[in-house]
Design an enzyme around this catalytic site. Structure first.
Site, short mmCIF file in Angstrom:
data_model
loop_
_atom_site.label_atom_id
_atom_site.label_comp_id
_atom_site.label_asym_id
_atom_site.label_seq_id
_atom_site.Cartn_x
_atom_site.Cartn_y
_atom_site.Cartn_z
N CYS A 75 -21.26 -5.41 -34.49
CA CYS A 75 -20.51 -6.65 -34.25
C CYS A 75 -20.22 -6.84 -32.77
O CYS A 75 -20.17 -7.97 -32.30
CB CYS A 75 -19.23 -6.65 -35.08
SG CYS A 75 -18.19 -5.22 -34.82
N GLU A 134 -12.08 -9.65 -39.99
CA GLU A 134 -12.81 -9.08 -38.84
C GLU A 134 -14.21 -9.68 -38.91
O GLU A 134 -15.02 -9.28 -39.75
CB GLU A 134 -12.88 -7.55 -38.96
CG GLU A 134 -11.53 -6.85 -39.00
CD GLU A 134 -10.90 -6.71 -37.63
OE1 GLU A 134 -11.48 -7.18 -36.64
OE2 GLU A 134 -9.80 -6.14 -37.56
P1 NAD Z 1 -21.23 -11.36 -45.20
O1 NAD Z 1 -20.08 -12.23 -44.84
O2 NAD Z 1 -22.46 -12.00 -45.70
O3 NAD Z 1 -20.81 -10.30 -46.33
C1 NAD Z 1 -19.78 -9.35 -46.15
C2 NAD Z 1 -19.21 -8.97 -47.51
O4 NAD Z 1 -18.58 -10.09 -48.09
C3 NAD Z 1 -20.23 -8.48 -48.52
O5 NAD Z 1 -19.69 -7.39 -49.24
C4 NAD Z 1 -20.42 -9.68 -49.43
O6 NAD Z 1 -20.86 -9.36 -50.73
C5 NAD Z 1 -19.01 -10.25 -49.44
N1 NAD Z 1 -18.91 -11.69 -49.76
C6 NAD Z 1 -19.83 -12.65 -49.53
N2 NAD Z 1 -19.37 -13.85 -49.94
C7 NAD Z 1 -18.11 -13.64 -50.41
C8 NAD Z 1 -17.09 -14.49 -50.94
N3 NAD Z 1 -17.27 -15.80 -51.06
N4 NAD Z 1 -15.92 -13.95 -51.28
C9 NAD Z 1 -15.71 -12.63 -51.13
N5 NAD Z 1 -16.63 -11.76 -50.65
C10 NAD Z 1 -17.82 -12.26 -50.28
O7 NAD Z 1 -21.49 -10.51 -43.89
P2 NAD Z 1 -22.65 -9.44 -43.60
O8 NAD Z 1 -23.94 -10.17 -43.42
O9 NAD Z 1 -22.55 -8.36 -44.61
O10 NAD Z 1 -22.17 -8.85 -42.20
C11 NAD Z 1 -22.67 -9.26 -40.95
C12 NAD Z 1 -21.57 -9.97 -40.18
O11 NAD Z 1 -20.43 -9.16 -40.09
C13 NAD Z 1 -21.97 -10.26 -38.72
O12 NAD Z 1 -21.59 -11.56 -38.39
C14 NAD Z 1 -21.13 -9.26 -37.93
O13 NAD Z 1 -20.86 -9.66 -36.60
C15 NAD Z 1 -19.92 -9.15 -38.77
N6 NAD Z 1 -19.21 -7.92 -38.51
C16 NAD Z 1 -17.97 -7.98 -37.94
C17 NAD Z 1 -17.29 -6.81 -37.66
C18 NAD Z 1 -15.91 -6.82 -37.05
O14 NAD Z 1 -15.25 -5.81 -37.09
N7 NAD Z 1 -15.46 -7.93 -36.49
C19 NAD Z 1 -17.87 -5.58 -37.96
C20 NAD Z 1 -19.13 -5.56 -38.55
C21 NAD Z 1 -19.78 -6.74 -38.84
#
Ligand code: NAD
Length: 559
Positions: free
Chosen positions: A363, A329
């Protein structure tokens, strides 16, 4: 000033917030006539601010259409009175095998409203990951032996137990994400909706059917161990959307919250231990490397990830060697299309709110606004008038509609888009060209008036309170512009001609399209992105199948 029934918890090392250090409301475009204050719908008896936005007192107040109560009523009442064991909301632990675990290494997140560090949290290491995976696999075997109904009943029991701590969890969430308290409370309470919805879903599959030469039976079985990797913008609600379907389907789950927002999630999982057998629901806090270890682990069977597109791509690659099931997502750059027949006074504030609520860190916030050219000038003016009245500030301050950006990394990213728009000399219709440093990560809501289609502010997801507005002329043209992106998460369409709205909705390359409303996903419907906004979907009657194997028994006996 707190307006919830409970007092906010004292925060470690927190300086008393001074309203002076919050940037002043937008003043770029003075409004010639007085504009009513922007309001918000609130689920709480003591709202921070007034009911949802409306431009004139004569007009009916907009009420949210989701009937949370009727959904909560789907759940049977608790069978036993729910006790409230003491939980320490100032000490945080990982939860492994039903036990609270500290770690030699710790980290802390900051309160975005003050930039002050919050509590220490144990940083999970490789050994913690190994242990949690081992417990999860052992616990899952027993958990899967319970019937579907039993697992649903346990989830409802969790909902009841958890509801004892709504005040404390609201305090925590407000401190860690900085969103106004009333919205944090709504997120904390979303547990009931997710639990109730998933607790009334039937087991997929069912009786076999006669196919002539055989009887065919389709069965759905648990996958095993699920890792839920969550972002910082809505840590609890996005977690519930994974937890309930995963465990009802017979899986165990290991939750990895964002390092920016570990607190409420750690406590939620600690509370879950009052109900779930050890090892069924666990949590590991830590940086990205903890998420990466979970994705690579051979004894984890599914990754449910919500977060950014680049991380989603990395996870997809890293999951390939073990052929894990993956649901992604991801981010989006949602278009909002305003038709020429809208009631400008009524719709413009709603469109502004759909872009700026939660500082644009949703999001499915509206991130590109296309207004029909015949009403572009008055519609933009109405948006400016409304936006310039939005109060930005500390989440506990009265009438605050939007709080700070959640973390410094995101603050810097959003600042870059301000700087780029300033450098390119785009018109700032409302909001300041320069983001000033203050005691928290505050940014005033800002509208960029008609930047080019290929500008960064149009082509990138800001995930902050800055949004471009652009005019459009022909339906085909605006559809093409709205779809001219690699992402496809959500879209909104506003207009009185419902047939036209629906026609445009069908053309949108977006997983969820909302007509005459800001984006409001619900667990009742599938949620997922098209194109680079995701892979698969969650929620809705079919979402639970993403946590299950599909097995077909072909029975030729007696034929
Ligand atoms: P992010 O991808 O930086 O991090 C999300 C999670 O992934 C964190 O817990 C992080 O520690 C973990 N992570 C980071 N690198 C990883 C790896 N290589 N392997 C496994 N886990 C890893 O995202 P963010 O900055 O926390 O969130 C913001 C983004 O999320 C925005 O782009 C937003 O649009 C999106 N978002 C999407 C939805 C949806 O339902 N589609 C909902 C909320 C947010």
């Amino acid at each position: 000033m707190a307006t919830s029934s409970s007092k906010p918890m004292p925060e470690p090392n927190r300086a008393t917030p001074s309203p002076k250090s919050v940037p002043k409301p937008n003043k770029t475009t003075p409004s010639p006539k007085p504009v009513p204050k922007p309001n918000m719908a609130t689920p709480s008896p003591k709202p921070v601010s007034k009911p949802i936005m409306t431009t004139s007192p004569q007009k009916p107040v907009l009420k949210p259409k989701i009937d949370h109560k009727s959904l909560t009523d789907l759940a049977p009442p608790p069978q036993k009175p729910v006790t409230k064991p003491q939980v320490d909301f100032k000490s945080f632990s990982n939860v492994i095998g039903g036990e609270l675990r500290k770690s030699r290494n710790t980290f802390s997140a900051k309160n975005p409203a003050t930039k002050q560090p919050l509590w220490d949290v144990p940083a999970a290491n490789k050994q913690d990951v190994e242990q949690a995976v081992r417990y999860a696999n052992v616990a899952q075997k027993e958990w899967a032996k319970k019937t579907w109904k039993e697992r649903q009943q346990i989830c409802l029991r969790f909902k009841d137990v958890y509801s004892n701590y709504v005040d404390e969890l609201t305090d925590l969430l407000t401190l860690e994400i900085g969103r106004p308290r009333v919205w944090c409370r709504r997120e904390v309470e979303s547990c009931a909706l997710h639990a109730s919805f998933h607790a009334q879903l039937p087991l997929p599959g069912g009786d076999g059917f006669d196919a002539g030469d055989r009887e065919i039976m389709v069965r759905y079985t648990p996958l095993g161990v699920v890792a839920a990797i969550c972002p910082w913008n809505a840590p609890l609600v996005l977690c519930f959307g994974k937890l309930f379907p995963a465990v009802i389907a017979g899986n165990s789950i290991i939750i990895k919250p964002s390092p920016y927002t570990p607190y409420a999630t750690l406590k939620m999982v600690e509370i879950a231990q009052q109900v779930f057998p050890p090892g069924v629901v666990q949590v590991l806090a830590g940086d990205n490397s903890v998420g990466a270890s979970l994705v690579e682990h051979p004894n984890i069977h599914k990754i449910s990830f919500t977060g950014s597109i680049p991380t989603g791509k990395r996870i997809l690659q890293a999951a390939a060697p073990t052929m894990k099931r993956v649901t992604l997502e991801l981010g989006g750059n949602d278009a909002c299309i305003v038709l020429p027949d809208v009631d400008i006074d009524e719709v413009a504030p709603k469109v502004a709110i759909s872009a700026f609520l939660s500082s644009g860190q949703i999001c499915v916030s509206s991130k590109r606004i296309y207004i029909h050219q015949s009403i572009y000038t008055p519609f933009l003016k109405a948006m400016i008038d409304f936006t310039s009245q939005i109060k930005v500030g500390h989440p506990d301050e009265e009438d605050v509609i939007i709080g700070p950006i959640q973390n410094s990394m995101q603050f810097e990213k959003v600042k870059e888009l301000f700087e780029d728009s300033k450098r390119k000399e785009y018109r700032f219709a409302v909001g300041s060209k320069t983001v000033e440093e203050s005691m928290g990560y505050y940014i005033n809501p800002t509208i960029i008036d008609n930047p080019p289609d290929d500008s960064r502010i149009v082509t990138e997801e800001p995930f902050g309170p800055i949004v471009p507005c652009q005019p459009w002329r022909y339906e085909k043209e605006v559809i093409a512009r709205a779809n001219n992106t690699k992402t496809g998460l959500g879209a909104t369409i506003w207009g009185k001609d419902i047939k036209r709205c629906e026609r445009i909705a069908h053309e949108m390359e977006a997983g969820s399209v909302f007509i005459n409303s800001a984006a409001r996903p619900t667990p009742l419907a599938p949620f997922g992105g098209m194109k680079e906004s995701g892979l698969g979907s969650e929620w809705g009657p079919s979402g639970i199948k993403a946590y299950m194997n599909e097995q077909v028994i072909h029975n030729f006996s007696g034929r």
